[in-house]
Scaffold this motif. Structure first.
Motif, PDB file in Angstrom:
ATOM      1  N   ARG A 162       0.817  -1.194   0.000  1.00 32.67           N
ATOM      2  CA  ARG A 162       0.000   0.000   0.000  1.00 32.67           C
ATOM      3  C   ARG A 162       0.865   1.264   0.000  1.00 32.67           C
ATOM      4  NH1 ARG A 162      -3.794  -0.281   5.043  1.00 32.67           N
ATOM      5  NH2 ARG A 162      -1.706  -0.224   5.987  1.00 32.67           N
ATOM      6  N   HIS A 163       0.260   2.341  -0.469  1.00 32.29           N
ATOM      7  CA  HIS A 163       0.912   3.641  -0.501  1.00 32.29           C
ATOM      8  C   HIS A 163       1.443   4.014   0.881  1.00 32.29           C
ATOM      9  CE1 HIS A 163       0.575   8.123  -0.209  1.00 32.29           C
ATOM     10  NE2 HIS A 163       1.175   8.083  -1.389  1.00 32.29           N
ATOM     11  N   PRO A 213      15.585  18.137  -0.621  1.00 31.11           N
ATOM     12  CA  PRO A 213      15.198  17.911   0.779  1.00 31.11           C
ATOM     13  C   PRO A 213      13.702  17.754   1.002  1.00 31.11           C
ATOM     14  CG  PRO A 213      16.836  19.648   0.641  1.00 31.11           C
ATOM     15  CD  PRO A 213      16.416  19.340  -0.772  1.00 31.11           C
ATOM     16  N   THR A 214      12.890  18.248   0.071  1.00 37.26           N
ATOM     17  CA  THR A 214      11.436  18.136   0.226  1.00 37.26           C
ATOM     18  C   THR A 214      10.855  16.873  -0.411  1.00 37.26           C
ATOM     19  OG1 THR A 214      10.907  19.370  -1.816  1.00 37.26           O
ATOM     20  CG2 THR A 214      11.291  20.657   0.193  1.00 37.26           C
ATOM     21  N   SER A 215      11.724  16.018  -0.945  1.00 39.91           N
ATOM     22  CA  SER A 215      11.254  14.861  -1.721  1.00 39.91           C
ATOM     23  C   SER A 215      10.286  13.972  -0.957  1.00 39.91           C
ATOM     24  CB  SER A 215      12.443  14.009  -2.179  1.00 39.91           C
ATOM     25  OG  SER A 215      13.282  14.723  -3.041  1.00 39.91           O
ATOM     26  N   PHE A 216      10.517  13.820   0.372  1.00 40.06           N
ATOM     27  CA  PHE A 216       9.711  12.887   1.151  1.00 40.06           C
ATOM     28  C   PHE A 216       8.766  13.593   2.125  1.00 40.06           C
ATOM     29  CE2 PHE A 216      13.780  10.279   0.623  1.00 40.06           C
ATOM     30  CZ  PHE A 216      13.344   9.744  -0.578  1.00 40.06           C
ATOM     31  N   ASN A 217       8.612  14.900   1.973  1.00 35.98           N
ATOM     32  CA  ASN A 217       7.713  15.641   2.854  1.00 35.98           C
ATOM     33  C   ASN A 217       6.272  15.141   2.717  1.00 35.98           C
ATOM     34  OD1 ASN A 217       9.915  17.137   3.548  1.00 35.98           O
ATOM     35  ND2 ASN A 217       9.104  19.108   2.866  1.00 35.98           N
ATOM     36  N   PRO A 218       5.502  15.207   3.807  1.00 35.85           N
ATOM     37  CA  PRO A 218       4.092  14.768   3.729  1.00 35.85           C
ATOM     38  C   PRO A 218       3.309  15.441   2.614  1.00 35.85           C
ATOM     39  CG  PRO A 218       4.730  15.060   6.017  1.00 35.85           C
ATOM     40  CD  PRO A 218       5.882  15.557   5.198  1.00 35.85           C
ATOM     41  N   LYS A 275       4.249  16.046  -0.263  1.00 36.45           N
ATOM     42  CA  LYS A 275       4.573  15.451  -1.562  1.00 36.45           C
ATOM     43  C   LYS A 275       3.942  14.071  -1.752  1.00 36.45           C
ATOM     44  CE  LYS A 275       7.315  18.710  -3.101  1.00 36.45           C
ATOM     45  NZ  LYS A 275       8.725  18.478  -3.417  1.00 36.45           N
ATOM     46  N   ARG A 276       3.203  13.600  -0.756  1.00 36.16           N
ATOM     47  CA  ARG A 276       2.686  12.226  -0.813  1.00 36.16           C
ATOM     48  C   ARG A 276       1.297  12.118  -1.440  1.00 36.16           C
ATOM     49  NH1 ARG A 276       5.226   9.937   4.922  1.00 36.16           N
ATOM     50  NH2 ARG A 276       7.232  11.005   4.637  1.00 36.16           N
ATOM     51  N   ARG A 277       0.686  13.265  -1.601  1.00 33.87           N
ATOM     52  CA  ARG A 277      -0.595  13.336  -2.303  1.00 33.87           C
ATOM     53  C   ARG A 277      -0.633  14.601  -3.151  1.00 33.87           C
ATOM     54  NH1 ARG A 277      -4.887  10.034  -0.618  1.00 33.87           N
ATOM     55  NH2 ARG A 277      -4.389   8.777   1.218  1.00 33.87           N
ATOM     56  N   ALA A 278      -1.267  14.484  -4.311  1.00 41.36           N
ATOM     57  CA  ALA A 278      -1.444  15.659  -5.158  1.00 41.36           C
ATOM     58  C   ALA A 278      -2.569  16.525  -4.580  1.00 41.36           C
ATOM     59  CB  ALA A 278      -1.788  15.227  -6.589  1.00 41.36           C
ATOM     60  N   GLU A 279      -2.682  17.739  -5.049  1.00 41.64           N
ATOM     61  CA  GLU A 279      -3.706  18.648  -4.540  1.00 41.64           C
ATOM     62  C   GLU A 279      -5.112  18.097  -4.761  1.00 41.64           C
ATOM     63  OE1 GLU A 279      -3.227  22.538  -6.082  1.00 41.64           O
ATOM     64  OE2 GLU A 279      -1.300  22.897  -5.089  1.00 41.64           O
ATOM     65  N   ASP A 280      -5.268  17.276  -5.802  1.00 42.60           N
ATOM     66  CA  ASP A 280      -6.598  16.707  -6.067  1.00 42.60           C
ATOM     67  C   ASP A 280      -6.831  15.402  -5.305  1.00 42.60           C
ATOM     68  OD1 ASP A 280      -4.970  14.942  -7.397  1.00 42.60           O
ATOM     69  OD2 ASP A 280      -5.782  15.333  -9.403  1.00 42.60           O
ATOM     70  N   GLY A 281      -5.879  15.036  -4.429  1.00 37.13           N
ATOM     71  CA  GLY A 281      -6.055  13.840  -3.611  1.00 37.13           C
ATOM     72  C   GLY A 281      -5.425  12.587  -4.174  1.00 37.13           C
ATOM     73  N   ARG A 282      -4.931  12.624  -5.403  1.00 37.26           N
ATOM     74  CA  ARG A 282      -4.302  11.447  -5.993  1.00 37.26           C
ATOM     75  C   ARG A 282      -3.023  11.088  -5.238  1.00 37.26           C
ATOM     76  NH1 ARG A 282      -2.074  12.287 -10.421  1.00 37.26           N
ATOM     77  NH2 ARG A 282      -2.388  14.544 -10.555  1.00 37.26           N
ATOM     78  N   LEU A 283      -2.778   9.777  -5.114  1.00 33.21           N
ATOM     79  CA  LEU A 283      -1.602   9.304  -4.377  1.00 33.21           C
ATOM     80  C   LEU A 283      -0.333   9.530  -5.189  1.00 33.21           C
ATOM     81  CD1 LEU A 283      -2.955   5.891  -3.004  1.00 33.21           C
ATOM     82  CD2 LEU A 283      -3.032   8.146  -1.923  1.00 33.21           C
ATOM     83  N   ARG A 284       0.709   9.972  -4.519  1.00 32.23           N
ATOM     84  CA  ARG A 284       2.028  10.086  -5.136  1.00 32.23           C
ATOM     85  C   ARG A 284       2.942   9.046  -4.499  1.00 32.23           C
ATOM     86  NH1 ARG A 284       3.012  16.654  -5.203  1.00 32.23           N
ATOM     87  NH2 ARG A 284       1.939  17.096  -7.168  1.00 32.23           N
ATOM     88  N   TRP A 285       3.690   8.333  -5.341  1.00 29.65           N
ATOM     89  CA  TRP A 285       4.572   7.267  -4.876  1.00 29.65           C
ATOM     90  C   TRP A 285       6.016   7.687  -5.059  1.00 29.65           C
ATOM     91  CZ3 TRP A 285       2.517   2.340  -3.426  1.00 29.65           C
ATOM     92  CH2 TRP A 285       1.130   2.231  -3.584  1.00 29.65           C
ATOM     93  N   PRO A 286       6.907   7.294  -4.152  1.00 30.87           N
ATOM     94  CA  PRO A 286       8.339   7.586  -4.352  1.00 30.87           C
ATOM     95  C   PRO A 286       8.862   6.793  -5.540  1.00 30.87           C
ATOM     96  CG  PRO A 286       8.040   6.086  -2.511  1.00 30.87           C
ATOM     97  CD  PRO A 286       6.655   6.529  -2.918  1.00 30.87           C
ATOM     98  N   SER A 287       9.797   7.359  -6.254  1.00 30.29           N
ATOM     99  CA  SER A 287      10.348   6.662  -7.419  1.00 30.29           C
ATOM    100  C   SER A 287      11.305   5.560  -6.978  1.00 30.29           C
ATOM    101  CB  SER A 287      11.091   7.650  -8.321  1.00 30.29           C
ATOM    102  OG  SER A 287      12.283   8.104  -7.689  1.00 30.29           O
ATOM    103  N   THR A 288      11.474   4.574  -7.838  1.00 30.89           N
ATOM    104  CA  THR A 288      12.435   3.505  -7.537  1.00 30.89           C
ATOM    105  C   THR A 288      13.850   4.075  -7.449  1.00 30.89           C
ATOM    106  OG1 THR A 288      12.554   3.008  -9.914  1.00 30.89           O
ATOM    107  CG2 THR A 288      11.049   1.673  -8.576  1.00 30.89           C
ATOM    108  N   GLU A 289      14.127   5.121  -8.222  1.00 32.11           N
ATOM    109  CA  GLU A 289      15.461   5.738  -8.173  1.00 32.11           C
ATOM    110  C   GLU A 289      15.700   6.378  -6.812  1.00 32.11           C
ATOM    111  OE1 GLU A 289      18.189   9.069 -10.517  1.00 32.11           O
ATOM    112  OE2 GLU A 289      16.038   8.938 -10.920  1.00 32.11           O
TER     113      GLU A 289
END
Length: 221
Positions: free
Chosen positions: A2-3, A32-37, A39-53
């Protein structure tokens, strides 16, 4: 997978190294902001996932293996000692119980984050907590736990410690309330938190209302 599991694993990996998520990203050469809370969801509520890189970079920066990270995703509370050397410390962060309910003092995984924490020396009786990068202290406020805990007492909380019915715990609700209580009962549908002071009624919550329950492992009485 899960996300929330992925992001919790990243939060735990940062805590294992004594870092904020911003510090973890910076150590891996990321923004430094890559993993900030935020950044974990878009403004429209869509889930954002960290990249494999980005995951590969933080594993390289911390020395953690992919298997160890996968264990965190599956729900492990910490990395095995053999996989990563824990950061030993002589102090832990401390804030007031009421202050702990304000935004910015805990990350999404329920671990200490941000500025504003004081530092206190670890009590010699709990030197083993030097191996626990997630431990933190709270100053008791209010009378709900009298006579066991009184206003002004300092408690030390270990998010890594297992929690069972009958344990003294700190619970944080998703609405931001933080309380020191006795875990009276925990089922798939109901969590009951009791006070030692009989003037305070039992509190009952659904599991979805609780953001974190951490065990109290030491008090200053």
């Amino acid at each position: 997978m899960r996300h929330d599991d992925i992001w919790r694993a990243i939060d735990t990996l940062a805590a294992e190294r004594g870092l904020s998520t911003s510090g973890l990203a910076r150590s891996a050469g990321l923004d430094p902001t890559s993993f900030n809370p935020s950044k974990r969801r878009a403004e429209d509520g869509r889930l954002r996932w960290p990249s494999t890189e980005s995951i590969a970079k933080i594993l390289a920066a911390t020395g953690a293996s992919f298997d160890a990270f996968a264990a965190l995703v599956r729900g492990s509370r910490s990395l095995a000692h053999s996989r990563m050397e824990r950061v030993k410390r002589s102090t832990i962060p401390l804030i007031g119980l009421a202050q702990a309910g304000q935004d910015g003092f805990f990350d999404d995984a329920g671990y200490p984050a941000g500025a504003g924490w004081e530092q206190i020396d670890l009590p010699s009786a709990n030197a083993g907590l030097a191996d626990d990068p997630l431990a933190y202290g709270l100053t008791i406020q209010g009378d709900s736990m009298e006579p066991v805990y009184r206003a002004g007492d300092v408690i030390i909380v270990s998010p890594s410690a297992p929690v069972r019915a009958g344990d003294r715990v700190v619970a944080r609700t998703r609405s931001g309330e933080v309380m020191a209580k006795l875990l009276a009962r925990r089922t798939a549908r109901r969590i009951e938190l009791a006070s030692f002071n009989p003037d305070h009624a039992m509190r009952a919550f659904s599991p979805g209302e609780i953001a974190a329950i951490h065990r109290i492992v030491w008090a200053s009485q």
